[in-house]
Design a protein around this motif. Structure first.
Motif, PDB file in Angstrom:
ATOM      1  N   ALA A 216     -29.890 -59.564 -42.045  1.00  0.00           N
ATOM      2  CA  ALA A 216     -29.750 -58.251 -42.666  1.00  0.00           C
ATOM      3  C   ALA A 216     -29.072 -58.411 -44.024  1.00  0.00           C
ATOM      4  CB  ALA A 216     -28.928 -57.323 -41.773  1.00  0.00           C
ATOM      5  N   ILE A 217     -29.652 -57.791 -45.052  1.00  0.00           N
ATOM      6  CA  ILE A 217     -29.136 -57.912 -46.412  1.00  0.00           C
ATOM      7  C   ILE A 217     -29.024 -56.520 -47.027  1.00  0.00           C
ATOM      8  CG2 ILE A 217     -29.594 -58.814 -48.722  1.00  0.00           C
ATOM      9  CD1 ILE A 217     -31.160 -61.072 -47.447  1.00  0.00           C
ATOM     10  N   GLY A 218     -27.876 -56.239 -47.643  1.00  0.00           N
ATOM     11  CA  GLY A 218     -27.709 -54.964 -48.325  1.00  0.00           C
ATOM     12  C   GLY A 218     -26.372 -54.870 -49.029  1.00  0.00           C
ATOM     13  N   GLU A 219     -26.356 -54.234 -50.187  1.00  0.00           N
ATOM     14  CA  GLU A 219     -25.119 -54.017 -50.948  1.00  0.00           C
ATOM     15  C   GLU A 219     -24.377 -55.335 -51.205  1.00  0.00           C
ATOM     16  OE1 GLU A 219     -24.141 -50.982 -52.013  1.00  0.00           O
ATOM     17  OE2 GLU A 219     -25.727 -49.842 -51.037  1.00  0.00           O
ATOM     18  N   ASN A 220     -25.131 -56.402 -51.473  1.00  0.00           N
ATOM     19  CA  ASN A 220     -24.554 -57.733 -51.726  1.00  0.00           C
ATOM     20  C   ASN A 220     -23.822 -58.296 -50.513  1.00  0.00           C
ATOM     21  OD1 ASN A 220     -25.405 -57.997 -54.481  1.00  0.00           O
ATOM     22  ND2 ASN A 220     -23.765 -56.570 -55.055  1.00  0.00           N
ATOM     23  N   LEU A 221     -24.147 -57.802 -49.334  1.00  0.00           N
ATOM     24  CA  LEU A 221     -23.561 -58.280 -48.087  1.00  0.00           C
ATOM     25  C   LEU A 221     -24.676 -58.786 -47.180  1.00  0.00           C
ATOM     26  CD1 LEU A 221     -21.093 -55.322 -47.402  1.00  0.00           C
ATOM     27  CD2 LEU A 221     -20.523 -57.549 -48.398  1.00  0.00           C
ATOM     28  N   THR A 222     -24.334 -59.736 -46.309  1.00  0.00           N
ATOM     29  CA  THR A 222     -25.318 -60.351 -45.414  1.00  0.00           C
ATOM     30  C   THR A 222     -24.765 -60.445 -44.002  1.00  0.00           C
ATOM     31  OG1 THR A 222     -26.229 -61.673 -47.225  1.00  0.00           O
ATOM     32  CG2 THR A 222     -26.708 -62.418 -44.992  1.00  0.00           C
ATOM     33  N   SER A 223     -25.638 -60.245 -43.018  1.00  0.00           N
ATOM     34  CA  SER A 223     -25.270 -60.446 -41.615  1.00  0.00           C
ATOM     35  C   SER A 223     -26.359 -61.249 -40.925  1.00  0.00           C
ATOM     36  CB  SER A 223     -25.098 -59.105 -40.880  1.00  0.00           C
ATOM     37  OG  SER A 223     -23.935 -58.432 -41.301  1.00  0.00           O
ATOM     38  N   ASN A 224     -25.944 -62.196 -40.078  1.00  0.00           N
ATOM     39  CA  ASN A 224     -26.846 -62.949 -39.222  1.00  0.00           C
ATOM     40  C   ASN A 224     -26.613 -62.506 -37.783  1.00  0.00           C
ATOM     41  OD1 ASN A 224     -28.053 -64.953 -41.139  1.00  0.00           O
ATOM     42  ND2 ASN A 224     -25.907 -65.451 -41.447  1.00  0.00           N
ATOM     43  N   VAL A 225     -27.705 -62.272 -37.058  1.00  0.00           N
ATOM     44  CA  VAL A 225     -27.603 -61.727 -35.703  1.00  0.00           C
ATOM     45  C   VAL A 225     -28.516 -62.516 -34.767  1.00  0.00           C
ATOM     46  CG1 VAL A 225     -27.865 -59.681 -34.247  1.00  0.00           C
ATOM     47  CG2 VAL A 225     -27.164 -59.425 -36.641  1.00  0.00           C
ATOM     48  N   ILE A 226     -28.024 -62.809 -33.567  1.00  0.00           N
ATOM     49  CA  ILE A 226     -28.807 -63.428 -32.503  1.00  0.00           C
ATOM     50  C   ILE A 226     -28.779 -62.488 -31.316  1.00  0.00           C
ATOM     51  CG2 ILE A 226     -29.046 -65.418 -30.967  1.00  0.00           C
ATOM     52  CD1 ILE A 226     -27.528 -67.076 -33.010  1.00  0.00           C
TER      53      ILE A 226
END
Length: 268
Positions: A216-226
């Motif tokens: 997930a990418i947005g507002e210069n932030l990133t998240s990785n999810v499993i």
């Protein structure tokens, strides 16, 4: 959610005319060389260019820019391109707007063909190391799409608000990468019935217990999810900047150093 999936805004006649004129002018300038520059400005330069949602007749290109600028693709069956495509939101709303996250879907293509494209960021042209980007469409699949629940969920910022722009990428071992932009309230919906195998030759069956990966990418932030395949409808809420392993628990992972494989991008 301001507009449901089935309640999209229909572009006005004027908007459609303006898009048609814009595409015609862009295509003409490409043929004349009028849109090419030696180097794109550093704040306009596309970053993390990814290709997703490849079918037999379409594909999606997404990327980010430091500044909010307009974005489009020039594409074709050879390096002379000849056709253009606007950002999905521009096509839907009937006007061209600046964005930091860009999502452009090229449609009405032929199965099993190589297509070449360049990115028009503001008024500059971006290539892949001086060569056009390229993508091959998948083969036509005669089978009926599978009956599989879609993936749904919501992204939020650390302050609890919805991101102004965000993109979700999803894949699993043996499948292609698919993607979608979030709605204004941070929610997203990704149909999985037409998910294809990584070689694009058949539909991919999500068996019980299958592990999926989300970027997930947005507002210069990133998240990785499993997460497991039975956790996709809905996916627990994700706060951008945190990583999650929902196969263990719903709390953010203590370390944000891990990076998921499976979401390659073109180097900038």
């Amino acid at each position: 959610m301001r507009n449901s999936f089935w309640n999209k805004r229909i572009p006005t006649l004027l908007g459609i005319i303006l898009i048609a004129i814009g595409l015609g002018v862009t295509t003409y300038l490409v043929k004349q060389g009028g849109l090419f520059s030696i180097r794109a400005g550093p704040t306009h330069e596309p970053k993390d260019v990814r290709i997703s949602n490849i079918t037999d007749t379409s594909f999606t290109v997404s990327y980010s820019t430091e500044d909010a600028v307009s974005g489009a693709l020039n594409y074709g069956e050879d390096s002379s391109f000849g056709q253009s495509a606007l950002d999905d939101r521009d096509q839907s709303l009937g006007k061209i707007s600046p964005y930091n996250l860009h999502n452009i879907t090229v449609r009405n293509l032929d199965p099993g063909k190589i297509y070449y494209f360049s990115i028009i960021s503001s008024q500059d042209t971006y290539l892949n190391n001086s060569n056009p980007f390229e993508v091959t469409t998948g083969a036509s699949i005669e089978d009926i799409p599978l009956e599989q629940n879609p993936m749904s969920g919501k992204l939020i910022l650390p302050n609890g608000k919805a991101p102004g722009e965000a993109i979700i990428y999803v894949t699993t071992q043996g499948s292609q990468v698919i993607s979608a932009m979030t709605k204004e309230d941070g929610t997203y919906l990704l149909p999985l019935n037409s998910l294809r195998t990584s070689d694009l030759t058949s539909y991919f069956k999500l068996n019980e217990g299958k592990i999926l990966k989300i970027l997930a990418i947005g507002e210069n932030l990133t998240s990785n999810v499993i997460l497991f395949s039975d956790q996709i409808d809905p996916v627990p809420a994700v706060t951008l900047s945190n990583n999650y392993d929902f196969t263990v628990n719903t709390l953010p992972k203590a370390s944000d150093s891990a990076r998921l494989e499976g979401f390659p991008s073109f180097s900038s």
